[in-house]
Design an enzyme around this catalytic site. Structure first.
Site: not given
Lengths: 287, 287
Positions: A42, A97, A149-150, A167
């Protein structure tokens, strides 16, 4: 410089979410662009806005801001951590973040926080340009960054965590699977037998069908499921939902004494209780 | 047709509050303009938006919408009416859209509602074009419309009301005096000796100084002052404050059993209690 989400109107740069299927847009006046980088996944930008300060923007969608990022981060972490009697092992999926991880390490019982963020660029840019959210200085040594990758990461874990926090960004593109039953099943297996899963479950105003589906899917898997709300000015509609799914501990029965309040700007004992008191239209949506 | 608050961008009409001193604007896609009239005081428009339906706009500022107007109206009326043991006489200052009055007459103990709106045009346009808020059909006969300056009207009353609600627009222009001590003193005298005053006290995010001043000014005059919050998507920042000032009855000690819930979409017993549980940043603002 072209930045996703930024448009010019009246000779001024404005940042606006592309989300306009309800014809509603939140719009911020841009002061300057602090960072714009392309990752494999992204466009990662940090934009300084006039009213909300520095803002993390992924593919044109506002994720968190200097002014009100604390609300989301405190709400997603303190509620499960104050519900669990002795949280030691925490996993955060997404949350690049760094704000949620900062809240987790406020708990002295917490020994390790696995921060699983698929996009390393989000972590790097946040640490460099948004330390007000990501934290100043070296991250707490209990935080372990995993760039993976979660879903794959969680699938490999069993009986590993006291608290898992999802999150994530909105359920479009790569984050969509994080809102689906197979992932919740894997997360359940990755929890210890009195573990707690918590996820952001979108806006009850703009995405009621997402909240409803998340809530009901989790109910099929967990004995205790509680949706709670927070007022987050940055997110469209201003009210945001989180859903907590627990294998044993019920936040409504927790005594709240374990809540860490030092340094909090949103969560206190009143909020820990009050956030579960839902407006009638949300109750009816979930019933 | 030029309408205050409406601008063209990308060949589309958008409605946006002029409030941009924080560089933040909420923006709605316009479907069509249903009414635009000029009163002595302001431009009164009803605009149909894509996501929030019909919207009352005064001088370019969004006041209430078909989609979420119920939140504000239920919150400003049910909280004081459920706190007072036997509210009979109610006065609403402002509130020309009629939504608050509709909530007041849900209480069978209420015998009279004086609706004091300075601008007759607001009432007429709302009744004609926004019955979803103003009410369909003939207004309840207990509602008496008074087209007069609210400050002058209240100044002449003594020991007259159980509940006075200040349902005003923002504290700029003619509404500014409704946020000042002399008016609160007059309102106190217009209350019966166990009366309750309630007012909208703006956004804790965008107008913290207004909320703080209102709260502290009322504390100088009333023994019981309680600020409460609601999540209202239409208003900038999404979170809105109300402040209740009472000569005797404390909402935190009321048993809540008098709350009317039939037909409510926001206020229920959970909200009646939860709305007073304030985030830390609001507590610190008011302390």
């Amino acid at each position: 410089m072209t930045i996703k989400g930024v448009f010019v109107w009246d000779d001024t740069d404005w940042l606006s979410d592309p989300e306009d299927r309800f014809g509603f847009r939140a719009t911020w006046k841009v002061k300057r662009v602090l960072a714009k980088e392309e990752s494999v996944f992204q466009e990662v930008a940090v934009i300084e806005t006039e009213g909300f300060g520095k803002t993390l923007v992924l593919d044109g969608v506002v994720q968190t801001t200097e002014k009100d990022g604390f609300i989301y981060n405190e709400m997603i972490m303190h509620v499960p951590l104050a519900t669990h009697p002795q949280p030691a092992d925490v996993c955060i999926v997404g949350g690049g973040d760094g704000g949620a991880a900062q809240e987790a390490v406020k708990y002295s019982s917490v020994q390790a926080v696995d921060m699983v963020e698929i996009d390393r660029k989000v972590v790097e840019v946040s640490q460099r340009h948004l330390p007000e959210v990501a934290g100043f200085g070296e991250p707490d040594p209990r935080i372990r960054f995993v760039y993976e990758d979660g879903t794959a990461f969680i699938k490999e874990r069993e009986n590993a965590y006291d608290v898992i926090a999802i999150d994530s960004s909105d359920p479009v593109g790569p984050a969509a699977v994080l809102f689906e039953k197979p992932f919740y099943q894997d997360a359940k297996r990755a929890l210890k037998d009195d573990g707690i899963l918590v996820c952001q479950s979108e806006s009850p105003v703009f995405h009621p069908e997402v909240l409803k589906r998340v809530h009901h899917t989790l109910r099929e898997l967990f004995p205790v499921v509680r949706t709670y709300l927070a007022a987050i000015p940055t997110y469209p509609g201003g009210v945001w939902s989180f859903t907590l799914a627990s294998l044993r501990h019920d936040p409504l029965e927790a005594d709240g004494q374990r809540l860490v309040t030092a340094g909090n700007r949103y969560v206190n004992h009143d909020i820990l209780d009050g956030c579960f008191r839902l407006p009638q239209y949300v109750k009816e949506l979930l019933s």
